[in-house]
Design a protein around this motif. Structure first.
Motif, PDB file in Angstrom:
ATOM      1  N   ARG A  50       0.864  -1.186   0.000  1.00 49.66           N
ATOM      2  CA  ARG A  50       0.000   0.000   0.000  1.00 49.66           C
ATOM      3  C   ARG A  50       0.894   1.229   0.000  1.00 49.66           C
ATOM      4  O   ARG A  50       1.727   1.408   0.898  1.00 49.66           O
ATOM      5  CB  ARG A  50      -0.910  -0.005   1.229  1.00 49.66           C
ATOM      6  N   ARG A  51       0.790   2.036  -1.046  1.00 52.42           N
ATOM      7  CA  ARG A  51       1.605   3.239  -1.159  1.00 52.42           C
ATOM      8  C   ARG A  51       0.997   4.357  -0.320  1.00 52.42           C
ATOM      9  O   ARG A  51      -0.198   4.647  -0.421  1.00 52.42           O
ATOM     10  CB  ARG A  51       1.718   3.665  -2.621  1.00 52.42           C
ATOM     11  N   GLU A  52       1.826   4.977   0.501  1.00 48.38           N
ATOM     12  CA  GLU A  52       1.408   6.073   1.363  1.00 48.38           C
ATOM     13  C   GLU A  52       2.339   7.263   1.147  1.00 48.38           C
ATOM     14  O   GLU A  52       3.431   7.115   0.570  1.00 48.38           O
ATOM     15  CB  GLU A  52       1.425   5.616   2.828  1.00 48.38           C
ATOM     16  N   PRO A  53       1.947   8.446   1.626  1.00 43.07           N
ATOM     17  CA  PRO A  53       2.792   9.637   1.417  1.00 43.07           C
ATOM     18  C   PRO A  53       4.213   9.459   1.953  1.00 43.07           C
ATOM     19  O   PRO A  53       5.161  10.000   1.388  1.00 43.07           O
ATOM     20  CB  PRO A  53       2.052  10.739   2.172  1.00 43.07           C
ATOM     21  N   ARG A  54       4.368   8.706   2.987  1.00 44.58           N
ATOM     22  CA  ARG A  54       5.697   8.565   3.596  1.00 44.58           C
ATOM     23  C   ARG A  54       6.365   7.227   3.257  1.00 44.58           C
ATOM     24  O   ARG A  54       7.310   6.824   3.920  1.00 44.58           O
ATOM     25  CB  ARG A  54       5.593   8.708   5.112  1.00 44.58           C
ATOM     26  N   GLY A  55       5.890   6.574   2.258  1.00 41.37           N
ATOM     27  CA  GLY A  55       6.538   5.316   1.879  1.00 41.37           C
ATOM     28  C   GLY A  55       5.545   4.237   1.505  1.00 41.37           C
ATOM     29  O   GLY A  55       4.417   4.529   1.093  1.00 41.37           O
ATOM     30  N   VAL A  56       5.973   3.025   1.698  1.00 35.11           N
ATOM     31  CA  VAL A  56       5.178   1.858   1.312  1.00 35.11           C
ATOM     32  C   VAL A  56       5.020   0.952   2.521  1.00 35.11           C
ATOM     33  O   VAL A  56       5.970   0.725   3.271  1.00 35.11           O
ATOM     34  CB  VAL A  56       5.857   1.083   0.159  1.00 35.11           C
ATOM     35  N   LYS A  57       3.815   0.422   2.696  1.00 33.38           N
ATOM     36  CA  LYS A  57       3.556  -0.536   3.765  1.00 33.38           C
ATOM     37  C   LYS A  57       2.954  -1.805   3.172  1.00 33.38           C
ATOM     38  O   LYS A  57       2.302  -1.770   2.125  1.00 33.38           O
ATOM     39  CB  LYS A  57       2.603   0.060   4.805  1.00 33.38           C
ATOM     40  N   LEU A  58       3.166  -2.906   3.861  1.00 31.02           N
ATOM     41  CA  LEU A  58       2.593  -4.172   3.412  1.00 31.02           C
ATOM     42  C   LEU A  58       1.133  -4.261   3.812  1.00 31.02           C
ATOM     43  O   LEU A  58       0.736  -3.814   4.892  1.00 31.02           O
ATOM     44  CB  LEU A  58       3.354  -5.350   4.016  1.00 31.02           C
ATOM     45  N   THR A  59       0.335  -4.836   2.943  1.00 32.02           N
ATOM     46  CA  THR A  59      -1.049  -5.162   3.290  1.00 32.02           C
ATOM     47  C   THR A  59      -1.028  -6.435   4.142  1.00 32.02           C
ATOM     48  O   THR A  59       0.015  -7.099   4.260  1.00 32.02           O
ATOM     49  CB  THR A  59      -1.873  -5.420   2.023  1.00 32.02           C
ATOM     50  N   PRO A  60      -2.154  -6.827   4.738  1.00 32.07           N
ATOM     51  CA  PRO A  60      -2.180  -8.106   5.468  1.00 32.07           C
ATOM     52  C   PRO A  60      -1.719  -9.273   4.601  1.00 32.07           C
ATOM     53  O   PRO A  60      -1.017 -10.165   5.076  1.00 32.07           O
ATOM     54  CB  PRO A  60      -3.662  -8.235   5.860  1.00 32.07           C
ATOM     55  N   ALA A  61      -2.104  -9.254   3.316  1.00 32.96           N
ATOM     56  CA  ALA A  61      -1.657 -10.328   2.423  1.00 32.96           C
ATOM     57  C   ALA A  61      -0.142 -10.264   2.218  1.00 32.96           C
ATOM     58  O   ALA A  61       0.537 -11.293   2.149  1.00 32.96           O
ATOM     59  CB  ALA A  61      -2.375 -10.222   1.077  1.00 32.96           C
ATOM     60  N   GLY A  62       0.378  -9.034   2.142  1.00 28.93           N
ATOM     61  CA  GLY A  62       1.820  -8.874   1.983  1.00 28.93           C
ATOM     62  C   GLY A  62       2.574  -9.373   3.191  1.00 28.93           C
ATOM     63  O   GLY A  62       3.619 -10.028   3.066  1.00 28.93           O
ATOM     64  N   ARG A  63       2.024  -9.060   4.378  1.00 26.35           N
ATOM     65  CA  ARG A  63       2.685  -9.538   5.605  1.00 26.35           C
ATOM     66  C   ARG A  63       2.638 -11.055   5.684  1.00 26.35           C
ATOM     67  O   ARG A  63       3.570 -11.697   6.179  1.00 26.35           O
ATOM     68  CB  ARG A  63       2.019  -8.914   6.841  1.00 26.35           C
ATOM     69  N   ALA A  64       1.548 -11.650   5.207  1.00 27.77           N
ATOM     70  CA  ALA A  64       1.434 -13.112   5.230  1.00 27.77           C
ATOM     71  C   ALA A  64       2.442 -13.738   4.271  1.00 27.77           C
ATOM     72  O   ALA A  64       3.015 -14.799   4.548  1.00 27.77           O
ATOM     73  CB  ALA A  64       0.015 -13.536   4.851  1.00 27.77           C
ATOM     74  N   ALA A  65       2.688 -13.059   3.148  1.00 31.90           N
ATOM     75  CA  ALA A  65       3.583 -13.626   2.142  1.00 31.90           C
ATOM     76  C   ALA A  65       5.049 -13.431   2.463  1.00 31.90           C
ATOM     77  O   ALA A  65       5.893 -14.249   2.072  1.00 31.90           O
ATOM     78  CB  ALA A  65       3.274 -13.013   0.770  1.00 31.90           C
ATOM     79  N   VAL A  66       5.389 -12.350   3.178  1.00 29.59           N
ATOM     80  CA  VAL A  66       6.796 -12.013   3.328  1.00 29.59           C
ATOM     81  C   VAL A  66       7.574 -13.043   4.152  1.00 29.59           C
ATOM     82  O   VAL A  66       8.761 -13.286   3.897  1.00 29.59           O
ATOM     83  CB  VAL A  66       6.953 -10.592   3.913  1.00 29.59           C
ATOM     84  N   ALA A  67       6.919 -13.674   5.138  1.00 28.01           N
ATOM     85  CA  ALA A  67       7.623 -14.679   5.948  1.00 28.01           C
ATOM     86  C   ALA A  67       8.056 -15.865   5.084  1.00 28.01           C
ATOM     87  O   ALA A  67       9.201 -16.333   5.151  1.00 28.01           O
ATOM     88  CB  ALA A  67       6.736 -15.149   7.095  1.00 28.01           C
ATOM     89  N   ASP A  68       7.133 -16.341   4.234  1.00 28.73           N
ATOM     90  CA  ASP A  68       7.485 -17.449   3.342  1.00 28.73           C
ATOM     91  C   ASP A  68       8.489 -16.999   2.287  1.00 28.73           C
ATOM     92  O   ASP A  68       9.335 -17.791   1.843  1.00 28.73           O
ATOM     93  CB  ASP A  68       6.235 -18.005   2.666  1.00 28.73           C
ATOM     94  N   ALA A  69       8.383 -15.727   1.886  1.00 25.28           N
ATOM     95  CA  ALA A  69       9.335 -15.202   0.904  1.00 25.28           C
ATOM     96  C   ALA A  69      10.753 -15.233   1.462  1.00 25.28           C
ATOM     97  O   ALA A  69      11.703 -15.591   0.765  1.00 25.28           O
ATOM     98  CB  ALA A  69       8.949 -13.781   0.506  1.00 25.28           C
ATOM     99  N   ARG A  70      10.889 -14.877   2.731  1.00 29.86           N
ATOM    100  CA  ARG A  70      12.226 -14.924   3.363  1.00 29.86           C
ATOM    101  C   ARG A  70      12.766 -16.350   3.377  1.00 29.86           C
ATOM    102  O   ARG A  70      13.944 -16.593   3.103  1.00 29.86           O
ATOM    103  CB  ARG A  70      12.160 -14.377   4.787  1.00 29.86           C
TER     104      ARG A  70
END
Length: 309
Positions: A50-70
């Protein structure tokens, strides 16, 4: 299927909170990172950032995916390390197979050294006395190195390793034990401890004796190669075996043939030896077949190697 590069981009964004910083971390460009993330979102069919004025944050789906991505990235890095270690002959695994009689006098000392010097290399071993069964392990890609006496069919890749002497064992009071060495013709009519049909040495010995016109009297057969010298020493007859089958402290006589009877030991592999297998085979060749001192002291050393007649 998500690419490893796309997963790396997701992790970099999660760690930096910025596509620009993620691009710098990955030595890439901002558009390239954005393209990878978009491809990953198409694959997952959901928004991951999710793009925000101060950067980018992960959505809940992104947070779920990032652990397996690592984990996927680490697994890929581990695969590269393992392959590199095997290529450098410092890690990996070796699946070995050998003729049963070679296990202790030839393989055991080298495996022991590898356990001490290369603990990161996993070594497994299979044994048999049946040549066809052993070669079948190569055909089915179940082993990396097979150690057997040569010659072997030309359809296999073979590497010479070392030589091994063929010797006679007999009771200490046997007439052949009184000679410094023996010839194949000396075996004509003697009582012989032979090998069972399921042992590859059976056919080999029959061919050797027939070729020399020698006809001993078979008094018994054994499937276990190392048992033949023991049975001969116990007074059941004489035995003809590779020296690797004769153990230290044999309560009988051991004699060389004249001329000395030598067989070649070869390493059979599915293809050209990789660096790890090549280093192991080189170690086998350097050590050769270990012969106990008391056995070696009974052998003839002055005859040139050849085929006994």
């Amino acid at each position: 299927m998500a690419s490893l590069r796309a997963l790396e981009c997701l992790v970099a964004v999660a760690d930096s909170g910025s596509i620009t910083q993620a691009a710098l971390m990955l030595h890439s460009s901002q558009p390239a990172v954005s393209h990878q993330l978009a491809a990953l979102e198409r694959e997952t069919r959901t928004a991951l950032i999710r793009r925000e004025p101060r950067g980018v944050k992960l959505t809940p789906a992104g947070r779920a995916a990032v652990a397996d991505a690592r984990r996927a990235i680490e697994a890929a890095a581990s695969a590269v390390r393992s392959a590199r270690a095997a290529g450098d002959a410092t890690g990996g695994s070796l699946r070995l197979a050998c003729a049963q009689s070679l296990t202790v006098p030839m393989l055991a000392p080298v495996i022991r050294d590898w356990h001490r010097r290369h603990p990161q290399v996993a070594i497994s071993l299979r044994e048999s006395v049946v040549p066809g069964e052993l070669l079948g392990l190569i055909d089915s890609d179940e082993v990396d190195i097979l150690l057997v006496p040569g010659p072997v069919s030309e359809r296999y890749t073979t590497t010479p390793v070392t030589e091994e002497e063929i010797v006679l064992t007999a009771p200490s009071n046997h007439r052949l034990a009184q000679q410094p060495s023996v010839t194949l013709s000396d075996l004509d009519g003697v009582q012989l401890v032979h090998f069972a049909a399921d042992n590859g040495l059976s056919g080999w010995l029959d061919r050797s004796l027939t070729s020399a016109g020698v006809r001993p009297e078979t008094v018994m057969r054994t499937s276990v190669t190392a048992a033949a010298p023991q049975l001969a020493a116990a007074g059941l007859g004489v035995a003809v075996t590779p020296i690797s089958a004769v153990s230290a402290g044999l309560p009988g006589a051991v004699r060389s043939f004249s001329p000395r009877w030598i067989r070649q030991i070869v390493a059979v592999s599915p293809g050209a030896l990789d660096p790890l297998a090549a280093r192991f085979v080189a170690g086998l060749g350097t050590r050769g077949v270990r012969v106990p001192r008391d056995v070696k002291a009974q052998l003839t050393a002055d005859d040139a190697p050849g085929s006994p007649t």
